[in-house]
Each structure stands twice: as C-alpha cells, then as structure tokens.
Design an enzyme around this catalytic site. Structure first.
Site, PDB file in Angstrom:
ATOM      1  N   SER A  13       0.805  -1.238   0.000  1.00 20.62           N
ATOM      2  CA  SER A  13       0.000   0.000   0.000  1.00 20.62           C
ATOM      3  C   SER A  13       0.831   1.278   0.000  1.00 20.62           C
ATOM      4  O   SER A  13       0.293   2.358  -0.217  1.00 20.62           O
ATOM      5  CB  SER A  13      -0.916   0.029   1.212  1.00 20.62           C
ATOM      6  OG  SER A  13      -2.030  -0.770   0.955  1.00 20.62           O
ATOM      7  N   TYR A  59      -3.126  -2.345 -10.108  1.00 17.55           N
ATOM      8  CA  TYR A  59      -3.011  -2.110  -8.661  1.00 17.55           C
ATOM      9  C   TYR A  59      -2.220  -3.241  -7.987  1.00 17.55           C
ATOM     10  O   TYR A  59      -1.308  -2.980  -7.195  1.00 17.55           O
ATOM     11  CB  TYR A  59      -4.416  -1.966  -8.058  1.00 17.55           C
ATOM     12  CG  TYR A  59      -4.419  -1.998  -6.557  1.00 17.55           C
ATOM     13  CD1 TYR A  59      -3.933  -0.930  -5.810  1.00 17.55           C
ATOM     14  CD2 TYR A  59      -4.874  -3.137  -5.868  1.00 17.55           C
ATOM     15  CE1 TYR A  59      -3.903  -0.981  -4.422  1.00 17.55           C
ATOM     16  CE2 TYR A  59      -4.853  -3.198  -4.489  1.00 17.55           C
ATOM     17  CZ  TYR A  59      -4.361  -2.119  -3.769  1.00 17.55           C
ATOM     18  OH  TYR A  59      -4.323  -2.171  -2.400  1.00 17.55           O
ATOM     19  N   TYR A  98      -4.780   4.397   7.682  1.00 18.89           N
ATOM     20  CA  TYR A  98      -6.128   3.791   7.770  1.00 18.89           C
ATOM     21  C   TYR A  98      -6.866   4.264   9.012  1.00 18.89           C
ATOM     22  O   TYR A  98      -6.883   5.442   9.325  1.00 18.89           O
ATOM     23  CB  TYR A  98      -6.037   2.256   7.741  1.00 18.89           C
ATOM     24  CG  TYR A  98      -5.193   1.738   6.634  1.00 18.89           C
ATOM     25  CD1 TYR A  98      -5.515   2.030   5.297  1.00 18.89           C
ATOM     26  CD2 TYR A  98      -4.056   0.985   6.882  1.00 18.89           C
ATOM     27  CE1 TYR A  98      -4.740   1.561   4.264  1.00 18.89           C
ATOM     28  CE2 TYR A  98      -3.279   0.510   5.851  1.00 18.89           C
ATOM     29  CZ  TYR A  98      -3.624   0.809   4.549  1.00 18.89           C
ATOM     30  OH  TYR A  98      -2.848   0.353   3.540  1.00 18.89           O
TER      31      TYR A  98
HETATM   32  N1  GLN Z   1      -2.010  -5.399  -1.984  1.00 23.11           N
HETATM   33  C1  GLN Z   1      -2.577  -5.219  -0.718  1.00 23.11           C
HETATM   34  C2  GLN Z   1      -4.090  -5.305  -0.773  1.00 23.11           C
HETATM   35  O1  GLN Z   1      -4.763  -4.531  -1.407  1.00 23.11           O
HETATM   36  C3  GLN Z   1      -2.123  -3.930  -0.159  1.00 23.11           C
HETATM   37  C4  GLN Z   1      -2.742  -3.635   1.143  1.00 23.11           C
HETATM   38  C5  GLN Z   1      -1.850  -2.946   2.117  1.00 23.11           C
HETATM   39  O2  GLN Z   1      -0.650  -2.857   1.971  1.00 23.11           O
HETATM   40  N2  GLN Z   1      -2.457  -2.451   3.155  1.00 23.11           N
HETATM   41  O3  GLN Z   1      -4.659  -6.162  -0.166  1.00 23.11           O
END
Ligand code: GLN
Length: 627
Positions: free
Chosen positions: A82, A207, A259
């Site tokens: 992320s 993504y 978050y």
């Molecule tokens: N690739 C991960 C997902 O979307 C990234 C999430 C993250 O790093 N919080 O589940």
C-alpha cells in the site's frame, strides 16, 4: 549491519574513518530496543507474504540534504504494497490535474480498514486514495496506451523516487492476483458507480502489480525524502513528481495514510505517513527528512508493530511533529546596518565624507538569509515598514537567500510600490540566483520594471550609487576636469614649495584611457602613482571567476603604495574609470631620495603611514559591522 552512506558533510576527512555518526548510533539504539518486541503477526492473506521472516527489521533515514543513515535489514527486499498508493496518486495528479482526480476520488479519512467496501453516498466516489477502493480508482487514472505501458510508467515513476531501477516481485504479484477477490469486487463496485468507466479488471491488475514492486527500507527512505524535498530526489537530484502536487500527496498521507489509525498517528507522531502489509512504513517531515522502517509483523489494523514504535520514538526524541515547528521568521534578517556605519569602497574627499557622515544614515542595508516565504518575508517587511521614516535608500542583499516563493515576492513587490510612491528607492543586490523574483517583478511592474526594479550585482556598487545620490543632493556638483596641482597630493601634504621643486624631476607624467589597465595583479611592483586627474578602481580576481571592487580613488590620492613598501608582486588590479592623468614615482627614484633628500623621504614615509592608517581603520570598521 551498520552503514552510513554518502556525503562528506557528515564524514569529515579528519575524523577517524570508523567513527559512526551520533545519528547512526541513535538509530542503532532504537533497533536494539525494539528488535526483541515480538507482538504482531505477519500478513498471511497473500500466501507469498506469509513467507516473510518476522525478525527482519531495518530502519533508514534520509535527509533532504541527501545524507543517508541505515541500520539492520535495511537492504532486505520486500514488496511495497500500500505504500505505492500515495506515489501512484501523485502520478494521477500529474496526468489529469486536481479537479479531475478529485471528481473520482475524495480526500476524507474513513476510519475504516484498508480493504473496506464503502463508497461516498451520493457520488459513489471512494472516500480517499489510501484505502483500496480509492487506490484502484487512482490506478485506473494512470495514462498509457497499453496495460504494459501504464505499468512501465508506474515503475519508472517509483524508480525516480528511489534513485534506482525498481522491478516487480512476480511471486507476490501472482499470489495476490490469485487470491485478490475482494479487490476485484471493489473494482466491480467502482464500475457500477461509474467511477471506473471501462472493464475494472485491468485497473485491479495494475493495482496488484504496483503493490508488488520490490523495495528495501533504504529505497523507501529515499522515496520519502524525495517527498520531503518537494519532489526532487535529494541524492540523484532527479525530479520524481512536479513540486506543486507534493502537498496533495502528503495531505492524504497525513489524514488517511494509516487507515483507521490515522487520527492517533497524526496526533502522536505527527508526520504524513503510509504503511503496507509487507511490513513497511514511511514517514515524511516536509523540508527535512524521510524515514522508513521495515518489520513484517503487523498489528490488528495492518500497520507494522515495530515500525510504529520506531516512528513514535523518533518523533518524540527528535521533535519531528509537523505541528511543532520552530519560528522561522526570526532568522530572515542576518544583519542590518546604515550607510553611516558601512560605506562603499569609493574613497571620498573630506567634504563628501562630511556629507555622508550625516546623510549616510538614510541608507539602510539589510542582509537577508534562508528561505523567503510568507512568514520570513513578513519579518523583513515589518522591520522595513517600522523604520520607513529613516530610510531613503534600502539595499536588500539576497546573497545568503536560498529560495524565494511567490508570496515573498508579493510582499516585496508591495513594499517596492510603497517606496516608489514616497520617492524612495530599493536596490536588490546578489539576486541573480533567484529568477522567480525577477520574473515576478517584471510581470507585476510592467512598463515600470526597469525604472523600479534596481538590481545591482554587489552591495559596494549599491552603496556607492546611494551615497552619490545623497552627495549630489547636498553638494553643488562641480565637474572639475583639470589636474590637481602637486601640492594637493595626499602624500605631499606638508611639502614646502622647495620640496615640491626638488621632487618634480623625479615624477613622470602619464595618461591612460578610460577602461585601460594601469596595474595588473602579479606585476612587479616598481612604481608609485599619484592621481592628478580622473578616477581609478582597485579589483581583486575572485576564485570562481569575475572580480570584486575593493576601492575607488579620485584626484589627489595615491595608489600602488603597498608594493613600494614590501616590494611584493601586485596583489590587485587597477583600472582607469575615466581618462586618467598620473604622476609616477619609480621605486628607484624613491630609494634615491634617501641619499639626495633624506628629509623628503622621511616626510613621504610619514604621510604614507597616515594614508595606510586611514585605510586600515576603514577596513576595521567594515569588519566590525559584519561581526
Ligand atoms: N495489496 C494489498 C491489498 O490490497 C495492499 C494492502 C496494504 O498494503 N495495506 O490487499
């Protein structure tokens, strides 16, 4: 592993090579303190991530000056996950501009988990680009003809931030793509609300791929420092993102990067940040530094446990909270003086000196320094406006100014207009390295630009110009072009008529054209010059090229005198400012006086001592002003 990379700024050549810097030792202490923490769990929902070693622990800190510190597993590769989101958001902003991006993705924190399936009621927009829904919508905005082309642009963009060629970890990508049903569901939901207007799957795949870019803690710290440095990688100096978009990227990191922990994070740690499920965290202190921590065990919200502890300790111990910054304005004025305290290098007649003794105080010189933005420029403007009554000529010296922004230009422009309305003058010196200032003034002043924006290379010329105005307004202008008689020479001050007759045959009359070099640096010193008519300037060559004017002499004065005393080669250059007439006394004739007219030689030497004393006093006064 303890390493300290780069820069002679921290490693000075005299220090023993093995001495680590205190900054590095401090990071090592944090590493030692938090390595035993066993809380948290390595992410397993992407099967490949479950293979991570929970003991991996690396810390890296990179400053905006390009100094880099790293400890522990700072070169262990892991996937960015992320943490890719803010960087891709920046690319989307560059591709489309803010209004379009904002129409697709909001900027409000959700308080929900990263993979929550929620969109803004009404618009259907994902609430922000840091949750998956917003990140997938953001990835769909990356411009490119093919899926491959879009991915290439994303990887190249991240590589510019990191300062090396990054690539994908295909195992992790495949693993996530095989299990990423929830993210596909989010993609379809975005399609349903017309946030995505085509097949959502290619955007979801992009993504997944951006999340699978392989990095180290050191890479991430350089990427964070690039954001801290307004988009310029502080090590490679490459621009990774246009500076104007950095604030938007950092804003969403500040409000949403952690978050549902974002509020507490900004409250306690106080830096825009972003975490990833592979265990990475970056934090950015704008203008100063970027930090990255890598440690795979995560807390319940999906943030690295050790990562949060390290950032928390760093922020508290080093005072890094973004809302707790020192007052920058206090230091914008490095020093102030008036034309009575500091004169130009033009040597004045006693009459002129008298005028300047009084009127010089109406010339004010401000030496400015640092970064001029609203708060720092305001302190300058406030100071100038409160002294306005006493200032006729204001010299603003920008030599030590690093940057000016538009709001500083605006304030300076307003002051310039006020000065002009009162018939007062501002001179800008050493401002050539600040093209924005010149451009701003050109646009705003229009046809009055050349009349009002007086940019002068150096303070000496600005001081002289201002002094001349003050002298002109007080003394009747006398344009006397005739040579002075020898009795007026400063070295012959107390000579009798007979003395003057005795010395006359030893002097040789010469004339020079305007601009002609009379003495060159390095020449043998075998002559002493008495200036009968015109003016000359003394220059020393500067190390980086160009030359600096040390002094200007007019009728009656002597030059080239130092070398007659110590016979060292000429250290400066003398150039005729106008057409010049001199009487020249050779060192041979000067020496000869010792046997033919010893009392004359003594008088000459006494007068020379007085002249040197006067000049030395002037230099001392100047030095004391700058102290
Ligand atoms: N690739 C991960 C997902 O979307 C990234 C999430 C993250 O790093 N919080 O589940």
């Amino acid at each position: 592993m303890i390493t300290q990379l780069n820069t002679d700024r921290t490693l000075n050549s005299k220090a023993p090579a093995a001495q680590p810097s205190p900054v590095l030792e401090y990071l090592q202490q944090l590493h030692t303190e938090f390595a035993p923490v066993k809380d948290g769990k390595v992410a397993t929902y992407i099967p490949e991530l479950a293979k991570a070693n929970p003991d991996w622990f690396g810390i890296s800190l990179v400053t905006t000056n390009g100094t880099s510190y790293e400890v522990g597993d700072s070169r262990q590769q892991f996937t960015i996950q992320s943490i890719s989101k803010p960087f891709v958001y920046g690319l989307a902003l560059e591709d489309h501009g803010r209004p379009h991006v904002i129409s697709k993705v909001g900027m409000e924190p959700t308080g929900d988990a990263f993979n929550s399936i929620s969109l803004e009621p009404g618009t259907g927009r994902p609430r922000n680009p840091m949750i998956n829904a917003g990140a997938i919508a953001t990835s769909s905005l990356v411009v490119g003809k093919t899926a491959q082309g879009r991915l290439r642009r994303v990887v190249e963009m991240m590589s510019r931030y990191a300062g090396r060629d990054l690539s994908l970890d295909n195992e992790v990508y495949r693993s996530e793509s095989e299990t990423g049903h929830r993210n596909r569901a989010i993609g379809h939901m975005l399609r349903n609300f017309d946030i995505l207007t085509t097949d959502p799957i290619p955007s979801v795949e992009l993504y997944f791929k951006q999340c699978s870019v392989s990095v180290t803690a050191h890479d991430l710290a350089v990427m964070a420092a690039t954001l801290a440095n307004r988009g310029v990688n502080p090590i490679t100096k490459q621009q990774a993102i246009r500076g104007e978009y950095v604030e938007s990227v950092l804003s969403v990191m500040g409000s949403c990067g952690m978050y549902d922990y974002a509020g507490e994070w900004i409250y306690t740690i106080g830096m825009p940040a972003k975490s990833g499920v592979a265990g990475g965290i970056i934090a950015v202190l704008p203008g100063q530094l970027g930090v990255a921590v890598f440690s795979p065990p995560l807390d319940a919200r999906g943030n690295s446990v050790r990562g949060i502890k390290v950032c928390d300790a760093l922020s508290r111990h080093c005072d890094l909270h973004i809302l707790n910054r020192p007052n920058p304005g206090e230091t914008a004025i490095r020093l102030k003086c008036t034309g009575a305290e500091l004169s130009s290098n033009r040597i004045r007649t006693p009459e002129e000196s008298q005028v300047l003794h009084q009127g010089g105080s109406r010339i004010h010189l401000y030496q400015l320094q640092g970064n001029l933005h609203f708060a720092t420029a305001e302190t300058i403007v406030h100071d100038v406006m409160s002294n306005l009554d006493g200032i006729q000529h204001l010299i603003l010296d920008f030599k030590k100014v690093l940057t000016v922004n538009e709001s500083a230009c605006r304030l300076l422009h307003e002051v310039l207009l006020k000065f002009a309305a009162l018939d007062r003058i501002i001179l800008f010196t050493h401002a050539d390295h600040l093209p924005l200032l010149r451009r701003y003034m050109k646009v705003k002043l229009g046809t009055r630009y050349s009349e009002l924006f007086r940019s002068v290379p150096e303070n000496d010329l600005a001081l002289e110009w201002s002094e001349n105005r003050i002298i002109e307004s007080s003394l009747p202008t006398r344009k006397d072009d005739r040579p002075v008689t020898r009795g007026h020479y400063e070295l012959f001050k107390n000579f009798s008529a007979n003395d003057l007759i005795a010395i006359a045959p030893l002097l040789q009359r010469r004339t020079y054209q305007q601009g002609e070099t009379i003495i060159n640096a390095g020449d043998d010193a075998d002559e002493l010059y008495f200036l009968a008519r015109g003016g000359v300037s003394v220059f020393v060559p500067l190390e980086g090229g160009g030359r600096k004017r040390l002094a200007t002499f007019t009728r009656g004065m002597v030059f080239g005198e130092m070398a007659v005393i110590d016979r060292a080669p000429r250290s400066a250059m003398i150039v005729a400012d106008t057409e010049v007439t001199c009487d020249v006394l050779s060192t041979a004739n000067f020496d000869g006086l010792g046997t033919t007219h010893p009392e004359l030689k003594i008088k000459l030497l006494e007068n020379l001592c007085l002249v040197l004393c006067r000049r030395l006093r002037m230099v001392n006064r100047k030095l004391s002003v700058f102290d």
